[in-house]
Design an enzyme around this catalytic site. Sequence first.
Site, PDB file in Angstrom:
ATOM      1  NE  ARG A  39     -26.684 -21.086 -27.738  1.00  0.00           N
ATOM      2  CZ  ARG A  39     -27.380 -22.129 -28.203  1.00  0.00           C
ATOM      3  NH1 ARG A  39     -27.977 -22.964 -27.375  1.00  0.00           N
ATOM      4  NH2 ARG A  39     -27.459 -22.354 -29.506  1.00  0.00           N
ATOM      5  CG  ASP A  40     -25.845 -25.624 -28.721  1.00  0.00           C
ATOM      6  OD1 ASP A  40     -26.486 -26.020 -27.732  1.00  0.00           O
ATOM      7  OD2 ASP A  40     -26.038 -26.055 -29.866  1.00  0.00           O
ATOM      8  CG  HIS A 238     -27.500 -25.844 -34.719  1.00  0.00           C
ATOM      9  ND1 HIS A 238     -26.874 -24.816 -34.045  1.00  0.00           N
ATOM     10  CD2 HIS A 238     -27.738 -26.785 -33.770  1.00  0.00           C
ATOM     11  CE1 HIS A 238     -26.760 -25.109 -32.762  1.00  0.00           C
ATOM     12  NE2 HIS A 238     -27.285 -26.303 -32.563  1.00  0.00           N
ATOM     13  CG  HIS A 240     -26.454 -31.092 -31.681  1.00  0.00           C
ATOM     14  ND1 HIS A 240     -25.871 -30.815 -30.464  1.00  0.00           N
ATOM     15  CD2 HIS A 240     -27.196 -29.996 -31.990  1.00  0.00           C
ATOM     16  CE1 HIS A 240     -26.251 -29.615 -30.056  1.00  0.00           C
ATOM     17  NE2 HIS A 240     -27.066 -29.097 -30.966  1.00  0.00           N
ATOM     18  CB  CYS A 271     -29.926 -29.163 -26.437  1.00  0.00           C
ATOM     19  SG  CYS A 271     -31.382 -28.245 -25.917  1.00  0.00           S
ATOM     20  CG  ASN A 280     -23.489 -27.629 -32.175  1.00  0.00           C
ATOM     21  OD1 ASN A 280     -24.247 -27.489 -33.114  1.00  0.00           O
ATOM     22  ND2 ASN A 280     -23.770 -27.225 -30.944  1.00  0.00           N
TER      23      ASN A 280
HETATM   24  C1  LIG Z   1     -38.220 -19.389 -21.926  1.00  0.00           C
HETATM   25  C2  LIG Z   1     -38.071 -19.155 -20.438  1.00  0.00           C
HETATM   26  C3  LIG Z   1     -37.280 -17.874 -20.210  1.00  0.00           C
HETATM   27  C4  LIG Z   1     -39.441 -19.034 -19.822  1.00  0.00           C
HETATM   28  O1  LIG Z   1     -39.269 -18.945 -18.423  1.00  0.00           O
HETATM   29  P1  LIG Z   1     -40.054 -17.867 -17.564  1.00  0.00           P
HETATM   30  O2  LIG Z   1     -39.774 -16.521 -18.093  1.00  0.00           O
HETATM   31  O3  LIG Z   1     -39.755 -18.152 -16.147  1.00  0.00           O
HETATM   32  O4  LIG Z   1     -41.520 -18.226 -17.972  1.00  0.00           O
HETATM   33  P2  LIG Z   1     -42.871 -18.024 -17.233  1.00  0.00           P
HETATM   34  O5  LIG Z   1     -42.897 -16.695 -16.554  1.00  0.00           O
HETATM   35  O6  LIG Z   1     -43.900 -18.347 -18.223  1.00  0.00           O
HETATM   36  O7  LIG Z   1     -42.848 -19.126 -16.072  1.00  0.00           O
HETATM   37  C5  LIG Z   1     -44.024 -19.689 -15.569  1.00  0.00           C
HETATM   38  C6  LIG Z   1     -43.655 -20.926 -14.810  1.00  0.00           C
HETATM   39  O8  LIG Z   1     -43.170 -21.899 -15.731  1.00  0.00           O
HETATM   40  C7  LIG Z   1     -41.927 -22.354 -15.284  1.00  0.00           C
HETATM   41  N1  LIG Z   1     -41.074 -22.667 -16.449  1.00  0.00           N
HETATM   42  C8  LIG Z   1     -40.358 -21.818 -17.196  1.00  0.00           C
HETATM   43  N2  LIG Z   1     -39.677 -22.483 -18.121  1.00  0.00           N
HETATM   44  C9  LIG Z   1     -39.965 -23.784 -17.964  1.00  0.00           C
HETATM   45  C10 LIG Z   1     -39.542 -24.931 -18.647  1.00  0.00           C
HETATM   46  N3  LIG Z   1     -38.636 -24.865 -19.676  1.00  0.00           N
HETATM   47  N4  LIG Z   1     -40.039 -26.114 -18.245  1.00  0.00           N
HETATM   48  C11 LIG Z   1     -40.905 -26.182 -17.222  1.00  0.00           C
HETATM   49  N5  LIG Z   1     -41.352 -25.099 -16.525  1.00  0.00           N
HETATM   50  C12 LIG Z   1     -40.876 -23.910 -16.903  1.00  0.00           C
HETATM   51  C13 LIG Z   1     -41.353 -21.214 -14.486  1.00  0.00           C
HETATM   52  O9  LIG Z   1     -40.319 -21.679 -13.620  1.00  0.00           O
HETATM   53  C14 LIG Z   1     -42.585 -20.736 -13.773  1.00  0.00           C
HETATM   54  O10 LIG Z   1     -42.891 -21.609 -12.695  1.00  0.00           O
HETATM   55  P3  LIG Z   1     -42.702 -21.138 -11.179  1.00  0.00           P
HETATM   56  O11 LIG Z   1     -41.230 -20.844 -11.016  1.00  0.00           O
HETATM   57  O12 LIG Z   1     -43.557 -19.911 -11.046  1.00  0.00           O
HETATM   58  O13 LIG Z   1     -43.179 -22.305 -10.399  1.00  0.00           O
HETATM   59  C15 LIG Z   1     -37.360 -20.337 -19.766  1.00  0.00           C
HETATM   60  O14 LIG Z   1     -38.103 -21.511 -19.976  1.00  0.00           O
HETATM   61  C16 LIG Z   1     -35.965 -20.551 -20.265  1.00  0.00           C
HETATM   62  O15 LIG Z   1     -35.082 -19.716 -20.086  1.00  0.00           O
HETATM   63  N6  LIG Z   1     -35.702 -21.715 -20.852  1.00  0.00           N
HETATM   64  C17 LIG Z   1     -34.367 -22.079 -21.254  1.00  0.00           C
HETATM   65  C18 LIG Z   1     -34.267 -22.086 -22.719  1.00  0.00           C
HETATM   66  C19 LIG Z   1     -32.861 -22.403 -23.156  1.00  0.00           C
HETATM   67  O16 LIG Z   1     -31.917 -21.655 -22.933  1.00  0.00           O
HETATM   68  N7  LIG Z   1     -32.668 -23.549 -23.835  1.00  0.00           N
HETATM   69  C20 LIG Z   1     -31.425 -23.917 -24.396  1.00  0.00           C
HETATM   70  C21 LIG Z   1     -31.134 -23.073 -25.606  1.00  0.00           C
HETATM   71  S1  LIG Z   1     -32.052 -23.561 -27.058  1.00  0.00           S
HETATM   72  C22 LIG Z   1     -31.071 -24.777 -27.734  1.00  0.00           C
HETATM   73  O17 LIG Z   1     -30.110 -25.186 -27.140  1.00  0.00           O
HETATM   74  C23 LIG Z   1     -31.357 -25.261 -29.116  1.00  0.00           C
HETATM   75  C24 LIG Z   1     -30.466 -24.625 -30.180  1.00  0.00           C
HETATM   76  C25 LIG Z   1     -30.757 -23.127 -30.295  1.00  0.00           C
HETATM   77  O18 LIG Z   1     -29.097 -24.747 -29.831  1.00  0.00           O
HETATM   78  C26 LIG Z   1     -30.689 -25.262 -31.545  1.00  0.00           C
HETATM   79  C27 LIG Z   1     -30.746 -26.782 -31.496  1.00  0.00           C
HETATM   80  O19 LIG Z   1     -29.717 -27.445 -31.286  1.00  0.00           O
HETATM   81  O20 LIG Z   1     -31.841 -27.273 -31.642  1.00  0.00           O
END
Ligand SMILES: CC(C)(COP(=O)([O-])OP(=O)([O-])OC[C@H]1O[C@@H](n2cnc3c(N)ncnc32)[C@H](O)[C@@H]1OP(=O)([O-])[O-])[C@@H](O)C(=O)NCCC(=O)NCCSC(=O)C[C@@](C)(O)CC(=O)[O-]
Length: 365
Positions: A39-40, A238, A240, A271, A280
């Site tokens: 995943r990450d 966690h 990196h 990320c 990581n």
């Molecule tokens: C959370 C959801 C599902 C919400 O996404 P959604 O369900 O589409 O949300 P919404 O219905 O509130 O969307 C409203 C509008 O905001 C937009 N929108 C939606 N998201 C964003 C965004 N990020 N930035 C800017 N705009 C955004 C979206 O596209 C839409 O615009 P429209 O298409 O109607 O014009 C979506 O943002 C998403 O899937 N984000 C990806 C999150 C992700 O997978 N991140 C990586 C994993 S976390 C990580 O890596 C950290 C971790 C866990 O490893 C620990 C660490 O290292 O810190």
Amino acid sequence: MIHSFPARQIASTLRGNLRHPPSRFASSNSVRIVDVGPRDGLQNEPRPIAPSIKAELINRLARAGLRDIEAGSFVSPKWVPQMAGTAEVLSLIEPVPNTNYSVLVPTQKYLDDVLALLSGSSPPPITEVAVFTSATDAFAKANTNVTIAESLARLAPVVRSALGAGLKVRGYVSVIITCPYSGRVDPRRVRDVSRELLQMGCYEVSLGDTTGAGTPASVRAVLEEVAKDIDVSLLAGHFHDTNGTALANIQTALDFGLRTFDASVGGLGGCPYSPGATGNVATEDVVYGLMGESLYGEVGEPYSDTPVVNGPIWDLGPVSLPLLAEIGAWISGILGRETTSRAGKAYLARKERERKLAEKAQAKL
Ligand SMILES: CC(C)(COP(=O)([O-])OP(=O)([O-])OC[C@H]1O[C@@H](n2cnc3c(N)ncnc32)[C@H](O)[C@@H]1OP(=O)([O-])[O-])[C@@H](O)C(=O)NCCC(=O)NCCSC(=O)C[C@@](C)(O)CC(=O)[O-]
């Protein structure tokens, strides 16, 4: 059997922890590694990776003895396209007994997708989901389009539904040291957000040094703050490895009493919302670093899958470093690069040297 951890039970644990501050040094020598590579490690890859390759990675990791594997995420394909095929990946997993497979979910909509998938499959391909938020509003916004407070409000019912469906729920707090958008992070935010995730019903919170800026001193400062409210047995690290400090940070966290660490085979990853951050800490490096003695004997001595003198100080379960080194090299090759694991490279180089020596010896006969 799927274990569930009712929110009430966690809340009472937390209340207990507030009354009895945690002991600094836990006595257990059992260390749990969660491989987040599928995943990450892969979520930021620019070129599509076939679900069959991702599933092969997961299957190899399980066969190498890892008992906790984050297999993918159900998130917006618009924002993280690489994870779009996670449902297919899960269908290709060959479950290894006693192995815990999990996926990341950000909202109810994506949890519903997971639950729909689970209702049609027996045995379930996963037993756990992970929810995630951040210690800064700026990162929460960039990652999930909401503030911390909004994300916590959005996650509470998600955690409830997942627990109700018999899934375990893990929580993540990102950017515990520095945020790529708002700089240095206040450890009190890390403590407060972690507490909220646990009160919701997460059985554990993984503290993410997303940018890899942490040092033993800054990690210790965060842990000291977080441990004021939370038993360290409910925390995971966690780290990196952007600045090469991840293993030192793990040692700091181990000294502090943490016993669960996330890692990525081959050091995969980064990320999408943390520009410039590398992967990581490599799983191979963690395994090597936590062994009691070197894997290698005197020069010329053959490899052993176990340390040559004493047993490992840390009990890592049935995990095999040679197999992990091969997997790190294999997946890195598919991605068109070398493994970044130092321990993985050292193992493979020594194996190659021994192969050549054996060839020479054979030729002399
Ligand atoms: C959370 C959801 C599902 C919400 O996404 P959604 O369900 O589409 O949300 P919404 O219905 O509130 O969307 C409203 C509008 O905001 C937009 N929108 C939606 N998201 C964003 C965004 N990020 N930035 C800017 N705009 C955004 C979206 O596209 C839409 O615009 P429209 O298409 O109607 O014009 C979506 O943002 C998403 O899937 N984000 C990806 C999150 C992700 O997978 N991140 C990586 C994993 S976390 C990580 O890596 C950290 C971790 C866990 O490893 C620990 C660490 O290292 O810190």
